[in-house]
Design an enzyme around this catalytic site. Structure first.
Site, PDB file in Angstrom:
ATOM      1  N   ASP A  64      -7.046  -5.743   9.760  1.00 38.55           N
ATOM      2  CA  ASP A  64      -6.628  -5.985   8.382  1.00 38.55           C
ATOM      3  C   ASP A  64      -7.653  -5.302   7.479  1.00 38.55           C
ATOM      4  O   ASP A  64      -8.849  -5.619   7.550  1.00 38.55           O
ATOM      5  CB  ASP A  64      -6.629  -7.518   8.149  1.00 38.55           C
ATOM      6  CG  ASP A  64      -6.154  -7.899   6.767  1.00 38.55           C
ATOM      7  OD1 ASP A  64      -6.168  -7.047   5.851  1.00 38.55           O
ATOM      8  OD2 ASP A  64      -5.770  -9.078   6.590  1.00 38.55           O
ATOM      9  N   SER A 106      -0.540   6.578  -6.864  1.00 41.49           N
ATOM     10  CA  SER A 106       0.887   6.392  -7.138  1.00 41.49           C
ATOM     11  C   SER A 106       1.163   6.960  -8.523  1.00 41.49           C
ATOM     12  O   SER A 106       0.237   7.104  -9.329  1.00 41.49           O
ATOM     13  CB  SER A 106       1.205   4.896  -7.123  1.00 41.49           C
ATOM     14  OG  SER A 106       2.461   4.645  -7.693  1.00 41.49           O
ATOM     15  N   TYR A 152       1.138  -4.504  -9.487  1.00 41.88           N
ATOM     16  CA  TYR A 152       1.013  -3.204  -8.804  1.00 41.88           C
ATOM     17  C   TYR A 152       0.433  -2.167  -9.768  1.00 41.88           C
ATOM     18  O   TYR A 152      -0.463  -1.405  -9.407  1.00 41.88           O
ATOM     19  CB  TYR A 152       2.381  -2.760  -8.289  1.00 41.88           C
ATOM     20  CG  TYR A 152       2.337  -1.500  -7.441  1.00 41.88           C
ATOM     21  CD1 TYR A 152       1.831  -1.526  -6.146  1.00 41.88           C
ATOM     22  CD2 TYR A 152       2.818  -0.286  -7.929  1.00 41.88           C
ATOM     23  CE1 TYR A 152       1.793  -0.383  -5.355  1.00 41.88           C
ATOM     24  CE2 TYR A 152       2.795   0.871  -7.152  1.00 41.88           C
ATOM     25  CZ  TYR A 152       2.286   0.818  -5.869  1.00 41.88           C
ATOM     26  OH  TYR A 152       2.252   1.961  -5.091  1.00 41.88           O
ATOM     27  N   LYS A 182      -3.033   0.083  -9.313  1.00 36.74           N
ATOM     28  CA  LYS A 182      -3.085   1.541  -9.175  1.00 36.74           C
ATOM     29  C   LYS A 182      -3.846   2.190 -10.341  1.00 36.74           C
ATOM     30  O   LYS A 182      -4.492   3.226 -10.155  1.00 36.74           O
ATOM     31  CB  LYS A 182      -1.671   2.107  -9.021  1.00 36.74           C
ATOM     32  CG  LYS A 182      -1.006   1.742  -7.680  1.00 36.74           C
ATOM     33  CD  LYS A 182      -1.749   2.316  -6.459  1.00 36.74           C
ATOM     34  CE  LYS A 182      -1.066   2.006  -5.138  1.00 36.74           C
ATOM     35  NZ  LYS A 182      -1.742   2.571  -3.962  1.00 36.74           N
TER      36      LYS A 182
HETATM   37  N1  LIG Z   1       6.623   4.343  -0.954  1.00 36.78           N
HETATM   38  C1  LIG Z   1       6.438   4.657  -2.220  1.00 36.78           C
HETATM   39  O1  LIG Z   1       7.399   4.824  -2.992  1.00 36.78           O
HETATM   40  C2  LIG Z   1       5.049   4.844  -2.759  1.00 36.78           C
HETATM   41  C3  LIG Z   1       4.903   5.418  -4.023  1.00 36.78           C
HETATM   42  C4  LIG Z   1       3.641   5.612  -4.537  1.00 36.78           C
HETATM   43  C5  LIG Z   1       2.536   5.237  -3.814  1.00 36.78           C
HETATM   44  N2  LIG Z   1       2.685   4.669  -2.586  1.00 36.78           N
HETATM   45  C6  LIG Z   1       1.470   4.276  -1.883  1.00 36.78           C
HETATM   46  O2  LIG Z   1       1.450   4.870  -0.612  1.00 36.78           O
HETATM   47  C7  LIG Z   1       0.593   4.110   0.245  1.00 36.78           C
HETATM   48  C8  LIG Z   1       1.265   3.963   1.591  1.00 36.78           C
HETATM   49  O3  LIG Z   1       2.444   3.214   1.429  1.00 36.78           O
HETATM   50  P1  LIG Z   1       3.829   3.616   2.112  1.00 36.78           P
HETATM   51  O4  LIG Z   1       4.799   3.816   1.027  1.00 36.78           O
HETATM   52  O5  LIG Z   1       3.626   4.649   3.122  1.00 36.78           O
HETATM   53  O6  LIG Z   1       4.232   2.202   2.753  1.00 36.78           O
HETATM   54  P2  LIG Z   1       4.131   1.670   4.243  1.00 36.78           P
HETATM   55  O7  LIG Z   1       4.343   0.209   4.179  1.00 36.78           O
HETATM   56  O8  LIG Z   1       4.992   2.459   5.148  1.00 36.78           O
HETATM   57  O9  LIG Z   1       2.614   1.994   4.599  1.00 36.78           O
HETATM   58  C9  LIG Z   1       1.563   1.154   4.234  1.00 36.78           C
HETATM   59  C10 LIG Z   1       0.838   0.741   5.486  1.00 36.78           C
HETATM   60  O10 LIG Z   1      -0.270  -0.060   5.115  1.00 36.78           O
HETATM   61  C11 LIG Z   1      -0.368  -1.107   6.059  1.00 36.78           C
HETATM   62  N3  LIG Z   1      -1.054  -2.238   5.460  1.00 36.78           N
HETATM   63  C12 LIG Z   1      -0.691  -2.964   4.373  1.00 36.78           C
HETATM   64  N4  LIG Z   1      -1.569  -3.943   4.166  1.00 36.78           N
HETATM   65  C13 LIG Z   1      -2.503  -3.841   5.146  1.00 36.78           C
HETATM   66  C14 LIG Z   1      -3.654  -4.579   5.483  1.00 36.78           C
HETATM   67  N5  LIG Z   1      -4.035  -5.631   4.755  1.00 36.78           N
HETATM   68  N6  LIG Z   1      -4.373  -4.182   6.545  1.00 36.78           N
HETATM   69  C15 LIG Z   1      -4.002  -3.125   7.295  1.00 36.78           C
HETATM   70  N7  LIG Z   1      -2.927  -2.393   7.023  1.00 36.78           N
HETATM   71  C16 LIG Z   1      -2.178  -2.745   5.974  1.00 36.78           C
HETATM   72  C17 LIG Z   1       1.060  -1.462   6.416  1.00 36.78           C
HETATM   73  O11 LIG Z   1       1.120  -2.119   7.677  1.00 36.78           O
HETATM   74  C18 LIG Z   1       1.716  -0.097   6.421  1.00 36.78           C
HETATM   75  O12 LIG Z   1       1.714   0.488   7.706  1.00 36.78           O
HETATM   76  C19 LIG Z   1       0.327   2.794  -0.486  1.00 36.78           C
HETATM   77  O13 LIG Z   1      -0.981   2.815  -1.015  1.00 36.78           O
HETATM   78  C20 LIG Z   1       1.357   2.795  -1.595  1.00 36.78           C
HETATM   79  O14 LIG Z   1       0.938   2.068  -2.718  1.00 36.78           O
HETATM   80  C21 LIG Z   1       3.923   4.477  -2.038  1.00 36.78           C
END
Ligand SMILES: NC(=O)c1ccc[n+]([C@@H]2O[C@H](COP(=O)([O-])OP(=O)(O)OC[C@H]3O[C@@H](n4cnc5c(N)ncnc54)[C@H](O)[C@@H]3O)[C@@H](O)[C@H]2O)c1
Length: 257
Positions: A56, A139, A152, A156
């Site tokens: 985590d 983001s 959120y 960010k």
């Molecule tokens: N998907 C979108 O539209 C989007 C847009 C802008 C920014 N983001 C950012 O991209 C990044 C990745 O997100 P994603 O969209 O790939 O989602 P995702 O859920 O596929 O990936 C995030 C990963 O982080 C892991 N995670 C979350 N909390 C955790 C913890 N406490 N300990 C260990 N692992 C943990 C999850 O298990 C997951 O595998 C994030 O920072 C998110 O804010 C995503």
């Protein structure tokens, strides 16, 4: 472009983090993934330059273990990518109970902000030795409201501040940058506090379609489409003069705002 670069990626079990792992291995990097469950990275298990730890990121010990494991395996660390994150599914403040507000704030800020500081803290001395870099996943919500709810967005915006501050504090040996994806087709989930742990953004295709309609390029992106920026920022030569900035990959979402 990343031959023998030694890299840690958090949140590597799905979405953007997993796409980074895949791309970085293809580019010749040695990649240590931080995941929640081993089965999330089964497909890379036989790759000679791949390793992982389970944990985590809200625990300092997970960040520390990732760094020490990379050093033990490859003799050092060049790039720390603090990518793990949670979303709030546009939860509005006026729809939260006081408990949801208090606990939701703690949990979202812990994963999206404090864990990035912990990753930076755990990796700094090694990155300082290798003239390495820290890359965070921001983001569109780093720059404009509307990418989530207030929790959120707060997280960010804070992250963008951290990128700038750490770039000053870690200079001149360590560069600190961010990548700011826009809406991306991933299973990003939420927090227990807001009862959103089991939710996943891309399980609702109509939400993705409707997000796509607000994007100048007309669609949400795939996770893979952001990886060029991570490669460039992580390479030994590609971004030698870039620090303190968050590079946007959002299909034009923030351009018109
Ligand atoms: N998907 C979108 O539209 C989007 C847009 C802008 C920014 N983001 C950012 O991209 C990044 C990745 O997100 P994603 O969209 O790939 O989602 P995702 O859920 O596929 O990936 C995030 C990963 O982080 C892991 N995670 C979350 N909390 C955790 C913890 N406490 N300990 C260990 N692992 C943990 C999850 O298990 C997951 O595998 C994030 O920072 C998110 O804010 C995503």
């Amino acid at each position: 472009m990343l031959l023998n670069r030694r890299v840690v990626v958090t949140g590597a079990g799905s979405g953007i983090g997993k796409a980074i792992v895949k791309r970085f291995l293809k580019e010749g990097a040695c990649v240590l993934a931080v995941v929640r469950k081993p089965e999330q990275v089964e497909e890379f298990a036989s790759h000679k330059d791949f390793s992982f730890v389970v944990g985590d990121v809200n625990d300092y010990s997970t960040n520390e273990l990732a760094v020490t494991s990379a050093i033990k395996k490859w003799g050092g660390l060049d790039v720390m990518i603090a990518n793990a994150g949670v979303w709030d599914f546009f939860k509005k403040l006026q729809k939260m109970s006081v408990t949801e507000l208090e606990d939701g704030f703690s949990q979202i800020m812990s994963t999206n902000v404090k864990a990035v500081l912990m990753a930076a803290h755990a990796s700094y001395s090694e990155l300082n030795k290798t003239n390495g870099c820290l890359i965070t996943t921001g983001s569109n919500a780093c720059f404009r409201p509307g990418g989530g709810g207030p929790l959120y967005t707060a997280s960010k915006y804070a992250l963008r501040g951290i990128v700038g501050q750490l770039a000053l504090d870690f200079a001149p040996n360590v560069r600190v940058c961010g990548v700011a994806p826009g809406a991306t087709d991933t299973p990003i989930s939420g927090t227990d506090a807001l009862n959103q742990r089991q939710k996943s953004m891309n399980s609702d295709r109509s939400r993705l379609d409707s997000m796509g309609q607000h994007i100048p390029l007309g669609r949400v992106s795939s996770p893979e489409e952001h990886t060029d920026l991570y490669v460039m920022l992580a390479s030994a030569n590609g971004a030698r003069y870039i620090t303190g900035t968050v590079l946007v990959s959002d299909g034009g979402l923030t351009a018109g705002q």
